[in-house]
Structure formats: structure tokens, C-alpha cells
Design an enzyme around this catalytic site. Structure first.
Site, short mmCIF file in Angstrom:
data_model
loop_
_atom_site.label_atom_id
_atom_site.label_comp_id
_atom_site.label_asym_id
_atom_site.label_seq_id
_atom_site.Cartn_x
_atom_site.Cartn_y
_atom_site.Cartn_z
N LYS A 259 0.67 -1.13 -0.05
CA LYS A 259 0.07 -0.04 0.11
C LYS A 259 0.81 1.26 -0.09
O LYS A 259 1.94 1.05 0.77
CB LYS A 259 -0.78 -0.01 1.29
CG LYS A 259 -2.16 -0.92 1.04
CD LYS A 259 -2.97 -0.76 2.48
CE LYS A 259 -3.94 -1.76 2.60
NZ LYS A 259 -4.92 -1.72 1.53
N ARG A 333 -10.27 -11.33 1.13
CA ARG A 333 -10.98 -12.42 0.26
C ARG A 333 -10.40 -13.86 0.45
O ARG A 333 -11.12 -15.00 0.49
CB ARG A 333 -11.51 -12.10 -0.93
CG ARG A 333 -10.22 -11.80 -1.81
CD ARG A 333 -10.62 -11.10 -3.01
NE ARG A 333 -10.71 -9.68 -2.86
CZ ARG A 333 -10.87 -8.69 -3.63
NH1 ARG A 333 -11.29 -9.03 -4.77
NH2 ARG A 333 -11.10 -7.19 -3.52
N1 BES Z 1 -8.10 -3.55 4.13
C1 BES Z 1 -8.44 -3.45 2.60
C2 BES Z 1 -9.58 -2.67 2.32
C3 BES Z 1 -9.73 -1.23 3.00
C4 BES Z 1 -9.53 -0.10 2.32
C5 BES Z 1 -10.42 -1.36 4.09
C6 BES Z 1 -9.82 0.84 2.88
C7 BES Z 1 -10.68 -0.15 4.76
C8 BES Z 1 -10.30 1.13 4.07
C9 BES Z 1 -8.33 -4.72 1.68
O1 BES Z 1 -7.56 -5.73 2.08
C10 BES Z 1 -7.72 -4.10 0.32
O2 BES Z 1 -6.68 -3.67 0.37
N2 BES Z 1 -8.57 -4.31 -0.72
C11 BES Z 1 -7.96 -3.68 -2.04
C12 BES Z 1 -8.52 -4.43 -3.06
C13 BES Z 1 -8.10 -4.46 -4.38
C14 BES Z 1 -6.52 -4.91 -4.30
C15 BES Z 1 -8.72 -5.16 -5.35
C16 BES Z 1 -8.67 -2.37 -2.15
O3 BES Z 1 -9.94 -2.07 -1.90
O4 BES Z 1 -8.25 -1.68 -2.81
ZN ZN Z 2 -5.53 -5.57 1.48
#
Ligand code: BES
Ligand code: ZN
Ligand code: ZN
Length: 489
Positions: A259, A333
Site C-alpha cells: 500500500k 477474501r
Molecule cells: N483492507 C483493505 C480494504 C480497505 C480499504 C479497508 C480502505 C478499509 C479502508 C483490503 O484488504 C484491500 O486492500 N482491498 C483492495 C482490493 C483491491 C486490491 C482489489 C482495495 O480495496 O483497494
Molecule cells: Zn488489503
């Protein structure tokens, strides 16, 4: 904080401060009239959640749009938040009900008191003073009478559930260095002991034996070994059996698909689904609901390192389905796929509800304050929307699956891909990914709640403080209460 019902008029109750609701901007109500000019001079109009603090008079006024539960809960909590850090130890307030014999508003009153009197100050050298006792007078805002038994029951339920929400908030707010999978398992064991739940903890070896390879891949680069937690609440004559499954990512760095630093901050809150499961298990045991509930949590940390799982890896999930990893940040997921498979193998449930901070896309689509609900069962979605928006006060919107989006998860080399081939509809494609791990006979029983928005918000809103809100605890507990009262096979 103690919440007590006192069969006395307001003026006969001793307290450090009085909390007064200004309902529907009615400054002429007998509770408010005397202060009308002062309030007007302060430009206080009684707007929802606006606060006027009259220290000399020992009164705090707060606006509530109506006597509907969600307005009252939010107003009372906002006033209570304004009292944190002041010298007061006790607060008194009148009884607010919407109509004769109405206990919904009374429960909301209790919830507002407890939810508002919360501040996460574990890491502050100086702790904030909080209210220790709230006294609710039998003097009623609109002179409606409620018998004291049903009144006390409503207050008791409100206090119990709200305290469990605060318990969940504490877990979510705790930094990742102090809260990792082993600690989550310890907390689970502790609540099992205190609230009479069965508890089984799967350590890394057990998880390997269960072939939860997708979960293990996510956990691999972390210094903290994963845990799978199974709590069970088994009353004597359950009306139904329900499984709840939580995403317990104690930290989500994104893994090798790292991230950006601005997006990593607050990812301690990626354990919110799991933390909600802990709060719900605690709440239902306190309420003594006639429904058997199994709580499953995948407690994992998603980190980087030489042994990290990679984009391009193919994982063989517990279900046997193979997953092509194209983004290690879509890790929730993967964890849920295996835990959902495990939960379905272990328990034949009437409903399976998962809670997860699953996608940023859900936050983009619905905003920060709303849970995204997905299911193959539209009737179930409707019930949940009602329970959320009307009874519990947690905002929830349904997001509907469609067959076109389902196709975007296709992989050339494995059974499914962990991300979609489109940038659009990310909350739904994540839900559809999970749907691949729901057995045929459970398709209509499954509900997915994406709590990424409301789980952690960096400002106070309605009954929620800055930080963790305890999202999911109230809506799911209310749903379980409803099932306990009227489920039919
Ligand atoms: N934990 C995150 C989702 C999230 C984002 C929760 C912001 C709370 C606030 C999740 O694991 C994630 O990173 N999802 C990605 C998925 C993408 C790579 C398809 C996302 O939402 O960007
Ligand atoms: Zn994530
Ligand atoms: Zn995540």
C-alpha cells in the site's frame, strides 16, 4: 458507567449535570423554555446533534430532530462526548419515548449514553474524566407512561449491547504491535471463560492440517503466526443456528502489492470484522438469546518479506479451488475463502454472516458511514436493511450481484483470480469472489457485510467517536435477536 432508572422527578434527582434533548427545535417545551433566551443568544437552534453547554446552570442541551431511535441515540451520544474530560461524574436526564409503551427510544437512549461516554485513551499519559453514572428519571418528555419492567429491560439491552460495541472499539483501536493474531486468540479465550462460550483455537499446525493454504499464504511473511478462532454460544433450546465469520487482519500492509504509505495508516482497523465477531459473541451471551451462534475469525497479519506470497502465485484453497493471486492486497477474501469453507464444514447453519473491511471500493461507493450488504437472497437483504437503518441505527445499503461482474474474476491458469479484470464495482467483485466459496446448499443463507467504511473513521459522527466505531456489532446482534424471536424452519 452505570445507567439507572429512578422513579423520581428530575428536580428530585441529584446529579452533577442535566442532559436535555431539544426535540424538533421546540424551544418552548417545558424542559427548555426557561433557557430559551440564553440558547437563542448562543445561536442554538436545536439542530440534530448541535450542543449548547450551560456550565453555570449545570445543563447541557442537545438537538434531536425527532424522537425516532436513531435521532435520540445520536443526540445523547454527542452530548455525552461533549462531557468527556470535564469534571462531571454523574448525569441525569428525562425519559424520552416516541409514543405510549414505546421502548425502542428508551433502548436508544441507553445506547447513546454508553456509546457517547467512550474515548480510547489507553495510550494517553493523562486519562480523560468520564461519566460514571447516568440517572434516567421517570419524568417523561411527553408524559407517556412506560411500565418499569419493560423500561428496565430496554435499558438493560441497550447498555449490554453498547458495552460490547465499546469492547470491539478498544480492540480495533489497539495498535498492531500490541494486537496480533495470538492476542486475538487470547481475547477470544478470555471472553469464552467469562461469558460461558466454547472456544477452539487453531494454531499454524492445525491450520496446515485443515489445508487452509490461502490463509497461510497471506500470513507467511509475518513474524506473527496466524490463528483461526472458533467460539460457540449454545443455549438449551435454540430457535436457529447461525455462523458469523470475521476478517481479522491485525495489520494489512498490502503485502508485496504494498500500500502507499498514506493508505497504510489506519490498517490496524483491518481486524474490525473479527473484532465485531468477538463483540457480538459477548453481547448475545449477555442477552441470553435463544439462538446458537458460532463465531469464526481468521486472525492474520499481511506483511512483506523474502518468504512473502506473490502476485503470480497460485494457491490451493481449503475448498480445493485454485486461486491465481494478482494482487496481494486483496488478502481479506483469501483469508475469508478458507474460513468460510471451514465454517460451512464445521456447522450446518441457517444463516452465515461474514463481516469484513474488505474493499476501498465499498467506501467509494457508499461513503464512510454505510455498510455494504451483499447476498444471493434479496429477502434477507431487505430484512437486514430494516434491522440496520431502523432498529440498530447502523446505516446499511444493499449492493446487488449480477452475472456480468461474476465473469470478471476468471483466470487463465487457475479456477479463479483474486482480483477482477475491471477497475469498476470492486465491492461487488469482492463479494462475488466470496460467493465462489459458498456451498450450493448455503447460497441463500449467506450474507456478506463490507464494513470498510464505517469501521474506522477519523472524526466523530453520530454516536461514534473518532477512530473505531464497533461497526457490525449492533446490526448483527439485532438481527440475531430477531431470529431468536421469530425464526421458522
Ligand atoms: N483492507 C483493505 C480494504 C480497505 C480499504 C479497508 C480502505 C478499509 C479502508 C483490503 O484488504 C484491500 O486492500 N482491498 C483492495 C482490493 C483491491 C486490491 C482489489 C482495495 O480495496 O483497494
Ligand atoms: Zn488489503
Ligand atoms: Zn485488508
Amino acid at each position: 458507567m452505570k445507567v439507572k432508572y429512578v422513579e423520581k422527578n428530575l428536580s428530585d434527582i441529584e446529579a452533577d449535570i442535566e442532559l436535555i434533548l431539544v426535540v424538533d427545535k421546540d424551544l418552548d417545551h417545558r424542559f427548555v423554555k426557561e433557557y430559551k433566551d440564553t440558547l437563542k443568544a448562543m445561536k442554538f437552534k436545536g439542530e440534530q446533534d448541535s450542543v449548547a453547554f450551560l456550565a453555570k446552570d449545570k445543563k447541557i442541551f442537545v438537538g434531536a430532530k425527532s424522537l425516532v431511535s436513531s435521532d435520540v441515540r445520536s443526540a445523547v451520544a454527542t452530548a455525552m462526548r461533549a462531557l468527556i474530560g470535564k469534571e462531571y461524574k454523574s448525569v441525569k436526564l428525562a425519559l424520552y419515548t416516541k409514543y405510549e409503551k414505546c421502548t425502542a427510544t428508551i433502548r436508544a437512549l441507553a445506547e447513546g449514553l454508553v456509546l457517547g461516554n467512550y474515548k480510547f485513551d489507553k495510550y494517553k499519559s493523562e486519562k480523560s474524566n468520564k461519566i460514571e453514572e447516568a440517572l434516567i428519571s421517570s419524568e417523561s418528555y411527553n408524559e407517556f407512561k412506560v411500565d418499569s419492567d419493560s423500561l428496565n429491560r430496554a435499558l438493560d439491552k441497550g447498555v449490554k449491547v453498547a458495552k460490547s460495541v465499546n469492547f470491539t472499539r478498544d480492540i480495533v483501536n489497539t495498535p498492531p504491535d500490541d494486537f496480533y493474531p495470538k492476542i486475538m486468540a487470547k481475547v477470544a479465550k478470555d471472553i469464552a471463560k467469562e461469558y460461558n462460550l466454547e472456544c477452539e483455537i487453531l494454531n499454524k499446525k492445525d491450520i496446515k492440517n485443515e489445508k487452509m493454504n490461502a490463509l497461510l499464504a497471506v500470513a507467511r511473511a509475518s513474524a506473527h503466526k496466524p490463528r483461526v478462532i472458533h467460539l460457540a454460544y449454545k443455549p438449551k433450546n435454540p430457535k436457529a443456528v447461525i455462523s458469523i465469520v470475521g476478517k481479522g487482519l491485525t495489520y494489512d500492509s498490502g503485502g508485496l502489492s504494498l500500500k502507499p504509505s498514506d493508505f497504510m495508516v489506519t490498517m490496524k482497523a483491518d481486524k474490525s470484522g473479527g473484532a465485531a465477531v468477538l463483540g457480538i459473541m459477548q453481547a448475545i451471551s449477555k442477552l441470553g438469546l435463544d439462538v446458537e451462534v458460532h463465531g469464526f475469525i481468521g486472525a492474520v497479519e499481511n506483511m512483506i518479506g523474502g518468504n512473502a506470497y506473490k502476485p503470480d502465485d497460485v494457491l490451493i484453497s481449503k475448498s480445493g479451488k485454485t486461486i491465481e493471486v494478482r494482487n496481494t492486497d486483496a488478502e481479506g477474501r483469501l483469508v475469508l475463502a478458507d474460513v468460510l469453507t471451514y465454517a460451512q464444514e464445521k456447522v450446518k447453519a441457517d444463516y452465515i454472516i461474514d463481516l469484513a473491511t474488505l474493499t476501498g471500493a465499498c467506501v467509494v461507493g457508499l461513503g464512510q458511514y454505510t455498510i455494504g450488504a451483499m447476498s444471493n437472497n434479496e429477502k434477507l437483504l431487505e430484512r437486514v436493511e430494516f434491522v440496520g437503518n431502523v432498529s440498530s441505527g447502523e446505516l446499511v445499503n444493499k449492493l446487488l450481484f449480477n452475472r456480468h461482474l461474476a465473469k470478471t474474476l476468471k483466470s487463465n491458469i487457475a479456477d479463479i483470480c483474486n482480483i477482477a479484470n475491471t477497475r469498476y464495482g470492486g465491492a461487488l467483485t469482492a463479494g462475488l469472489f466470496l460467493n465462489n466459496f459458498i456451498e450450493k446448499e448455503n447460497k441463500d443463507k449467506w450474507l456478506h457485510l463490507d464494513i470498510a467504511g464505517p469501521a474506522f473513521v477519523e472524526h466523530a459522527w453520530a454516536e461514534n467517536p473518532n477512530g473505531a466505531s464497533g461497526a457490525g456489532v449492533r446490526i448483527v446482534t439485532r438481527f440475531l435477536e430477531k431470529v431468536a424471536n421469530d425464526f421458522k424452519h
